[in-house]
Design an enzyme around this catalytic site. Sequence first.
Site, PDB file in Angstrom:
ATOM      1  N   ASN A 164       4.429   0.223  -9.598  1.00  0.00           N
ATOM      2  CA  ASN A 164       3.959   0.131 -10.966  1.00  0.00           C
ATOM      3  C   ASN A 164       3.888  -1.179 -11.586  1.00  0.00           C
ATOM      4  O   ASN A 164       3.041  -1.698 -11.894  1.00  0.00           O
ATOM      5  CB  ASN A 164       4.447   1.685 -11.656  1.00  0.00           C
ATOM      6  CG  ASN A 164       3.928   2.498 -10.738  1.00  0.00           C
ATOM      7  OD1 ASN A 164       2.842   2.500 -10.535  1.00  0.00           O
ATOM      8  ND2 ASN A 164       4.658   3.539 -10.604  1.00  0.00           N
ATOM      9  N   PHE A 181      -2.074   4.011  -4.290  1.00  0.00           N
ATOM     10  CA  PHE A 181      -1.036   2.707  -4.882  1.00  0.00           C
ATOM     11  C   PHE A 181      -0.138   2.916  -3.881  1.00  0.00           C
ATOM     12  O   PHE A 181       0.472   1.687  -3.164  1.00  0.00           O
ATOM     13  CB  PHE A 181      -1.565   2.694  -5.712  1.00  0.00           C
ATOM     14  CG  PHE A 181       0.083   1.611  -6.526  1.00  0.00           C
ATOM     15  CD1 PHE A 181       1.376   2.172  -6.489  1.00  0.00           C
ATOM     16  CD2 PHE A 181      -0.436   0.069  -6.685  1.00  0.00           C
ATOM     17  CE1 PHE A 181       2.076   1.103  -6.966  1.00  0.00           C
ATOM     18  CE2 PHE A 181       0.684  -0.446  -6.960  1.00  0.00           C
ATOM     19  CZ  PHE A 181       1.365  -0.150  -6.726  1.00  0.00           C
ATOM     20  N   ASP A 207       9.307   4.748  -9.031  1.00  0.00           N
ATOM     21  CA  ASP A 207       8.772   2.775  -9.440  1.00  0.00           C
ATOM     22  C   ASP A 207       8.179   3.439 -10.957  1.00  0.00           C
ATOM     23  O   ASP A 207       6.968   3.233 -11.246  1.00  0.00           O
ATOM     24  CB  ASP A 207       7.804   2.471  -8.758  1.00  0.00           C
ATOM     25  CG  ASP A 207       6.626   3.036  -8.264  1.00  0.00           C
ATOM     26  OD1 ASP A 207       5.271   2.729  -8.670  1.00  0.00           O
ATOM     27  OD2 ASP A 207       6.222   4.725  -8.957  1.00  0.00           O
ATOM     28  N   ASP A 237       2.593  12.293  -9.387  1.00  0.00           N
ATOM     29  CA  ASP A 237       4.315  12.002  -9.114  1.00  0.00           C
ATOM     30  C   ASP A 237       4.893  13.344  -9.940  1.00  0.00           C
ATOM     31  O   ASP A 237       5.732  14.400  -8.456  1.00  0.00           O
ATOM     32  CB  ASP A 237       5.043  10.726  -9.922  1.00  0.00           C
ATOM     33  CG  ASP A 237       4.429   9.505  -8.875  1.00  0.00           C
ATOM     34  OD1 ASP A 237       4.579   9.003  -9.931  1.00  0.00           O
ATOM     35  OD2 ASP A 237       3.998   9.901  -7.963  1.00  0.00           O
ATOM     36  N   THR A 256       8.311   8.800  -4.922  1.00  0.00           N
ATOM     37  CA  THR A 256       6.585   8.708  -6.108  1.00  0.00           C
ATOM     38  C   THR A 256       6.473   7.454  -5.843  1.00  0.00           C
ATOM     39  O   THR A 256       6.085   6.835  -6.947  1.00  0.00           O
ATOM     40  CB  THR A 256       7.702   9.326  -7.235  1.00  0.00           C
ATOM     41  OG1 THR A 256       8.059   8.382  -7.741  1.00  0.00           O
ATOM     42  CG2 THR A 256       8.114  10.917  -6.945  1.00  0.00           C
TER      43      THR A 256
END
Length: 316
Positions: free
Chosen positions: A42, A178, A13, A252, A132
């Site tokens: 994100n 997240f 992302d 990531d 990721t």
Amino acid sequence: MSTSLRPLVHDCDPGTDDAVALLLALHSPELDLLAVSTTHGNVSLQSTTRNALELLDFAGHAHVPVYAGAEGPLVRSPVYAPKIHGRGGLGGVTLPQTGGPEVSGQPKPLHAALALLELADRYGDSLTLCATGPLSNLALAERLHPGFLKGLREVVVMGGSIEVGSPKLGNVTPWAEFNAYADPHALRVVLESGANVVLFGLNLTRQVRVTREREAALHALGTAAASLTASMLGGYLDMIEKRDQKIGALHDPCTVAYLIRPGLFRLEAARVHVNTDEGGTSGMTTRTEGAANVQLATWADEDGVYELLSERLGQK
Ligand code: RIB
Ligand code: CA
């Protein structure tokens, strides 16, 4: 050292740290990046997909196919993180476009979940999946074809926040990381799939800090990839300093560094659970008793990760 290339798909992302992970993969001869699949996270799916296409073009790999996937999580509404990655998703950085013949500027028409299944069918247990972002594409593929994930060589995930005894170490809520928070149901599908999951949670990634000194050192390498990485990490630091968050972490890229140089990390078998209930602790990940379902990354050689990043991105 094995000279055979490792077939890899990166589900991501982008996102500044996804972008650094992707650049590291593209500058590492050990890995054969077959495709990139994108997800909400994100920023919106449209933005993560545009960022992936532009990053591949920037790195001279516009031939690598990009497949757009889930616009949102399996059950809930999307959550985004523009305050950390900037509205465009790359820390305020705009990528120069080469406009080369291979640049389509468009993702392939196949949905990412279906593309993952096609690649798994073609590469079987030689295929590694590095994820990721929120795991919505992986969960969709698993539901379409149960056993898909278990058939892969490894599923290397950045997600969760495992701390023995103090779960209040999330970064999007006090309790949740997240990617886990953005789609807890998808993470649960992956954890229950029986796949060879290697999990890089905040407990690990926060050991690999992003600092102004390291931003400057990357800039000083003088290559386009290192300078872009430094600019994106600088934009990321600007954002977190505004939110007076304590530290920036190279989340990531730890997954790709593991694939290239596993000795930079220590892993231990663990059973990890993710809370999918509604409410304040949604997305919280905890270690529980019972049969292991992941290899949990517990220690990182912080300097070693940056040495690898500099070595690869600093190549002229
Ligand atoms: O919590 C950090 C993770 O969430 C990273 O993957 C970052 O890119 C965001 O997706
Ligand atoms: Ca990410």
